[in-house]
Every structure is written in C-alpha cells, then in structure tokens.
Design an enzyme around this catalytic site. Structure first.
Site, PDB file in Angstrom:
ATOM      1  N   TYR A  70     -27.162-139.730 -19.126  1.00  0.00           N
ATOM      2  CA  TYR A  70     -25.740-140.071 -19.592  1.00  0.00           C
ATOM      3  C   TYR A  70     -26.138-141.531 -20.485  1.00  0.00           C
ATOM      4  CZ  TYR A  70     -22.572-136.915 -17.798  1.00  0.00           C
ATOM      5  OH  TYR A  70     -21.801-135.743 -17.703  1.00  0.00           O
ATOM      6  N   LYS A  84     -33.845-132.455  -8.625  1.00  0.00           N
ATOM      7  CA  LYS A  84     -34.709-131.713  -9.207  1.00  0.00           C
ATOM      8  C   LYS A  84     -36.053-132.087  -9.326  1.00  0.00           C
ATOM      9  CE  LYS A  84     -35.576-127.715 -11.484  1.00  0.00           C
ATOM     10  NZ  LYS A  84     -35.570-126.532 -11.089  1.00  0.00           N
ATOM     11  N   ASP A 129     -21.714-133.771 -12.461  1.00  0.00           N
ATOM     12  CA  ASP A 129     -20.717-133.300 -13.453  1.00  0.00           C
ATOM     13  C   ASP A 129     -20.638-131.653 -13.373  1.00  0.00           C
ATOM     14  OD1 ASP A 129     -19.315-133.457 -15.829  1.00  0.00           O
ATOM     15  OD2 ASP A 129     -20.850-133.003 -16.745  1.00  0.00           O
TER      16      ASP A 129
END
Ligand code: NAD
Ligand code: IPM
Ligand code: MN
Length: 351
Positions: A135, A185, A241
């Site tokens: 972001y 991840k 999110d």
C-alpha cells in the site's frame, strides 16, 4: 469527550447518521464535530483530506469514519482520489493496528454464505497491519526497454513494523482463546519471510499463546472450510484487506463488520483511534436507504470502548444490536426488508 465524525461518500453519510443517533441517545455529553472527507471533500475543497479535516481528527479522542469512494473521481490523479483520505488518516495518525472482529450474531446463522453449522462457530479477530506493505511502497508507471507500459508497487515490511503489529496480535490472543495464526506468503515473498521470522521472535515473549502460520491462499480456503479454527489472525495490509471482506460474508454480510484502527497515542480516556465499517461507499445502493448501518453502529461501540473508556455504553450498544438482529430486523443484504433508518430505529428502541 470529543468525536470527529467523517461521513464521506455514497452510503458513508447514511450509515454514519445512524451511528451518530445511537451515540447521541446515550446521553454521555460527547461533543461531535463533523468534517468533510473523500470525494465530498474533493468536490468542495479540491482535496480528499483537507488539512482542517485532518486537524479535527487529530484534536479528537476518536474518529468515526463512514466510507470514501466516488466513481466520478476514479480517473483523478491518485493523490486526489477519495481513497487517499483514509490511507492518509491511517498514516498521518499512525494508526497501524486494524482490528476487524467477525462473529455470528444469534439469528444470523442462516444468513451466512456458509452452512449454518459451519458459520455458527465463527468468532475470530483479524489483526491487519495498516501502515505498510504494498500500500505504501514506491509505486508508479514506467516504460520497459521494449517500449511496453508497466505499472509497479513495491511490497516491503521493516522489522519494527512487523514487531509492533505482532505485539498487538499476541496481546489480543492473550485476551481471547490464546491462539494466534499468522498469515503470510513466505513460500514466495521475501517480505513474508521477514514477517514470519519476526513473528517467531516476538512469540518468545508470549509463551502462553499458541502460534501457528498459514499461507494466505490456504487461509482463504480454511476461512470457508472451517472458520471456527481461527481465534486471532495477524496479517499484512493487503492480505488483511481481502480476508476481512471474505470473513464478512462468512458471518452474513459486509454490512456487519466493524473495525478499530489504533496506534499508541493515549487520550484522557483510552487509546486514540479511528473507527469504520470495513465496507466501502457502495455507489450501487447509495441514496436508496438500502445500506445496513450495523457495521458502523458496532464501530461506534468500539470507539466508546477503546477511545472513550465507556465500556458499559459499548456493551449497551452491542446488546441493542444483537437484540434487533435476534428480533429479525434485517436489511436487504441479510434477506430482510428493513431500510437504513428502520434499522437505526430498532437499535435505538432496544437501547
Ligand atoms: P463496497 O464495500 O463499497 O461494496 C461492495 C458490495 O457490498 C456492493 O454491492 C455494496 O452494495 C455492498 N455493501 C457494502 N456495504 C454495504 C452495507 N452497509 N449494506 C448493504 N450492502 C453493502 O466495495 P466496492 O464496491 O468495491 O467499492 C466502492 C467504493 O468504496 C470504491 O470507491 C472503493 O475504493 C471504496 N471503498 C472504501 C472503503 C473505505 O472507505 N474504508 C472500503 C472499501 C471500499
Ligand atoms: C478498507 C478499504 C481500503 C483499504 C481502501 C478504500 C483504501 O478497502 O478499508 O478495507 O484497502 O484499506
Ligand atoms: Mn477493504
């Protein structure tokens, strides 16, 4: 006690109005100051987060935020788009810990996108990091050597950013069932490898919390297969999110999920924070009375608890919401026909 009220765009003002009615009905003498934000602020003042709005937010004990986003503004330069207002507030006010609780209210078991026996076990808290990740990294457009257009957004997390959110999550788990699942991840991303390494280091300070790790793709699957397995989930900005929108449908509707965004600053009454439903401005239903205001009303309850130290009032609001749902007061998103104001009325009556 001072609350800044930032209604924003689309259904933002509609759901915020119901939460404001609930706060006022409590009769606690809280001072409410409204300020424009998002597309509404851009159209009136040329900027989605005018300096006056930021100052009103900063000078409050807590911010009640509706939603931002306006299709008219989708082709503006990115720094002028409505979404920059919420990103700017989170960053400027150093609100790095986003708490997104999801549980099935009594009476909603049959309204989940999941089978009732699967849905009814859901009682989880997503702790989403809010100040870093892809972001806020460098982003832009460039031309490749062969003349193609290319877009890029750099994903990164520093050690200290991971450490501070990990502490929030471990402490949250201590106050709940004592289980923390860190979602990343790490099988592909270096950002996630560092995330995992730091979370493991921080875990040494919390021997009473059972820590597990899960890759985000598996987590998305497990969230619909067996959501009851999760207590606290800690994850980065982007994964959090996405997983929180998914969790909302597991409990019935995106109109049900509240959130608190907290930092470290203390007010006279608690921790300064910003409170908002997890949903957006929903332009497809704006202005029609179809928005479910429960997520915003529940966000106001979180504000009362975390930023104003008004635990009893927060309990009252949550109990009134629970009773209204149990009595079958449901909006169209949950298969009912109550409009936005009727849902607000139902909560007020039960308060
Ligand atoms: P959205 O959350 O606004 O809407 C997704 C779907 O859910 C829509 O069909 C909408 O009608 C429905 N929905 C959302 N909230 C609801 C409610 N309270 N009651 C009933 N139905 C509800 O997401 P989107 O459509 O992807 O985005 C719309 C705009 O909102 C975009 O500009 C986006 O950037 C913005 N957005 C803002 C925030 C925020 O302000 N924090 C969050 C998400 C999206
Ligand atoms: C949310 C929203 C925001 C986010 C957007 C509007 C910037 O989706 O609060 O979940 O991505 O954080
Ligand atoms: Mn979102």
């Amino acid at each position: 006690m001072k609350i800044a009220v930032l209604p924003g765009d689309g259904i933002g003002p509609e759901v915020t109005q119901e939460a404001v009615r609930v706060i006022e009905a409590l009769g606690l003498g809280i001072e409410l100051k409204h300020a424009p934000v998002g597309g509404a602020a851009y159209k009136a003042y040329g900027h989605p987060l005018p300096p006056e709005t930021l100052e009103i937010a900063r000078a409050s004990d807590g911010v009640l935020f509706g939603a931002v986003g306006d299709p008219d503004c989708d082709s503006l330069d990115r720094h002028l788009r409505p979404e920059q207002a919420i990103l700017g507030l989170r960053k400027e006010l150093v609100l790095f810990a986003n708490l997104r609780p999801a549980k099935v209210f009594k009476g909603l078991e049959d309204h989940s996108a999941l089978r009732p026996e699967v849905a009814s076990a859901i009682d989880l808290l997503i702790v989403r990091e809010l100040n870093g990740d892809v972001y806020f990294g460098e982003k832009g457009f460039r031309t490749t050597p062969n003349g193609e257009r290319e877009g890029y957004d750099i994903m990164s997390y520093s050690e200290s950013e991971v450490r501070r959110i990990a502490h929030v999550a471990f402490r949250a788990a201590q106050g709940r069932a004592g289980r923390l699942c860190s979602v990343d991840k790490a099988n592909v991303l270096e950002t996630s490898q560092l995330w995992r390494d730091v979370v493991i280091e921080v875990a040494k300070e919390y021997p009473d919390v059972a820590l597990s790790h899960m890759y985000v793709d598996n987590a998305a699957m497990q969230l619909v297969r067996n959501p009851g397995q999760f207590d606290v989930v800690v994850t980065g900005n982007l994964f959090g999110d996405i997983l929180s929108d998914q969790a909302s449908m597991c409990v019935g509707s995106i109109g049900m999920l509240a959130s608190a965004s907290l930092g470290e600053r203390q007010t006279d009454y608690g921790t300064f924070g910003l409170y908002e439903p997890i949903h957006g401005s929903a332009p497809d239903i704006a202005g029609q009375g179809l928005a479910n205001p429960m997520a915003t009303i529940l966000s106001a309850a979180m504000l009362l608890r975390h930023s104003l130290g008004q635990d009893a009032a927060a309990d009252r609001v949550e109990a009134a919401v629970a009773k209204a749902l149990e009595d079958g007061v449901l909006g169209r998103d949950l298969g009912g026909n109550a409009n936005t104001t009727e849902i607000g009325d139902a909560v007020l009556e039960r308060l």
